[in-house]
Enzyme design. Structure first.
Site, mmCIF file in Angstrom:
data_model
loop_
_atom_site.group_PDB
_atom_site.id
_atom_site.type_symbol
_atom_site.label_atom_id
_atom_site.label_comp_id
_atom_site.label_asym_id
_atom_site.label_seq_id
_atom_site.Cartn_x
_atom_site.Cartn_y
_atom_site.Cartn_z
ATOM 1 N N LYS A 289 46.665 53.125 35.119
ATOM 2 C CA LYS A 289 46.587 53.671 36.484
ATOM 3 C C LYS A 289 47.992 53.992 36.979
ATOM 4 C CE LYS A 289 45.752 51.142 40.347
ATOM 5 N NZ LYS A 289 46.564 51.590 41.490
ATOM 6 N N ARG B 75 49.048 42.986 38.576
ATOM 7 C CA ARG B 75 49.985 41.882 38.402
ATOM 8 C C ARG B 75 49.582 40.800 37.399
ATOM 9 N NH1 ARG B 75 50.639 41.656 44.787
ATOM 10 N NH2 ARG B 75 48.532 42.450 44.465
HETATM 11 O O1 C5P Z 1 48.299 43.716 41.118
HETATM 12 P P1 C5P Z 1 46.861 43.916 41.470
HETATM 13 O O2 C5P Z 1 45.913 43.526 40.354
HETATM 14 O O3 C5P Z 1 46.477 43.334 42.791
HETATM 15 O O4 C5P Z 1 46.754 45.513 41.584
HETATM 16 C C1 C5P Z 1 45.615 46.178 42.032
HETATM 17 C C2 C5P Z 1 45.856 47.649 41.947
HETATM 18 O O5 C5P Z 1 44.680 48.293 42.404
HETATM 19 C C3 C5P Z 1 47.007 48.162 42.801
HETATM 20 O O6 C5P Z 1 47.651 49.197 42.062
HETATM 21 C C4 C5P Z 1 46.345 48.724 44.038
HETATM 22 O O7 C5P Z 1 47.015 49.855 44.545
HETATM 23 C C5 C5P Z 1 44.975 49.148 43.498
HETATM 24 N N1 C5P Z 1 43.882 49.135 44.459
HETATM 25 C C6 C5P Z 1 43.497 48.022 45.179
HETATM 26 N N2 C5P Z 1 42.469 48.109 46.084
HETATM 27 C C7 C5P Z 1 41.813 49.228 46.253
HETATM 28 C C8 C5P Z 1 42.178 50.363 45.512
HETATM 29 C C9 C5P Z 1 43.213 50.259 44.603
HETATM 30 O O8 C5P Z 1 44.068 46.948 44.993
HETATM 31 N N3 C5P Z 1 40.782 49.282 47.079
#
Ligand code: C5P
Length: 252
Positions: A52, A229
């Site tokens: 992504k 993360r």
């Molecule tokens: O690091 P983490 O697992 O929290 O990352 C989640 C990813 O998903 C981030 O890149 C964030 O921008 C994306 N995202 C999210 N919630 C949404 C849509 C996308 O956390 N509703």
């Protein structure tokens, strides 16, 4: 003890489940520049197929990062969460389509006209990317929603936005694991439901609010999981990804 044939059959069933899991894991490349992103990709591409590209990396590295990753054979989810007037969003969708991304996002809260214009922008495109409407961010809870004037529960707001998206012709949505079962009933088997906010049991939650483990999200009906993360900040990202894939394989 298992007979050799039985053992082979078991092994291949396990391999098959891992292959299915690999097709459904999207690693969020939230990196500050192209070099950091490509270093992560080099460590992960043996086990991960989907990456992504979101606001941080796209803003730093520009559209060429999408083309570079696509040319390397990866499937790209371009997560720029468009939200603007219908004409501007339709243009952005057309521009993003030329980069080779397989999925892209826009905010469902942009409204029915914006969603319909985005959907119409893909009419006639051969093998178009999947347009995903972001319902309620997984970082938002009822208090955050209320602060922006949405007095519904997150679940009710997600359903309202998903119904709006379906009426505009979309079948793809981003939601948390808490709402994915309800959206699966609404969107049916063709629905493409992408779930971020994934945390292995006991993992740090960070700024996310509505979280679930990989197996919980898949069992609830997710098509794809987005993990950032827990993989990218791990001491050994490839090992972390493999553990998540193994958990996913128990639920596909
Ligand atoms: O690091 P983490 O697992 O929290 O990352 C989640 C990813 O998903 C981030 O890149 C964030 O921008 C994306 N995202 C999210 N919630 C949404 C849509 C996308 O956390 N509703």
């Amino acid at each position: 003890m298992s007979a050799p044939n039985e053992l082979n059959a078991n092994l291949s069933a396990g391999d098959c489940r891992m292959a299915k899991a690999r097709k459904r894991l999207i690693v969020a490349l939230d990196a500050p520049h192209a070099q950091a992103a490509m270093e992560l990709v080099a460590r992960l591409e043996g086990s991960c197929q989907w990456f992504k590209v979101g606001l941080e990396l796209f803003t730093a590295a520009g559209p060429s990062i999408v083309e570079t990753l696509a040319a390397r054979g990866h499937s790209i989810f371009l997560d720029l969460k468009f939200h603007d007037i219908p004409n501007t969003v339709a243009g952005a969708v057309r521009s993003a389509t030329t980069l080779g991304a397989r999925m892209m996002t826009l905010h469902a809260s942009g409204g029915p006209a914006m969603l319909a214009a985005a959907h119409a922008a893909l009419a006639g495109v051969v093998d178009p990317p999947e347009l995903l409407a972001v319902t309620v961010l997984t970082s938002m809870d009822a208090a955050q929603l209320s602060a922006v004037g949405a007095e519904r529960t997150p679940a009710a707001q997600v359903e309202l936005l998903a119904r709006m998206g379906l009426a505009a012709g979309l079948r793809g949505f981003v939601c948390s694991s808490k709402e994915v079962a309800a959206l699966r009933s609404l969107a049916g088997p063709e629905g493409v439901l992408v779930v971020p906010g994934i945390r292995p049991a006991g993992g740090a939650i960070g700024d996310q609010k509505r979280v679930a483990t990989p197996a919980e999200a898949l069992r609830a009906g997710a098509s794809f999981l987005v993990v950032g993360r827990p993989i990218t900040q791990a001491a050994n990202p490839a090992e972390a990804a493999e553990k998540i894939l193994q958990e996913m394989a128990t639920a596909v």
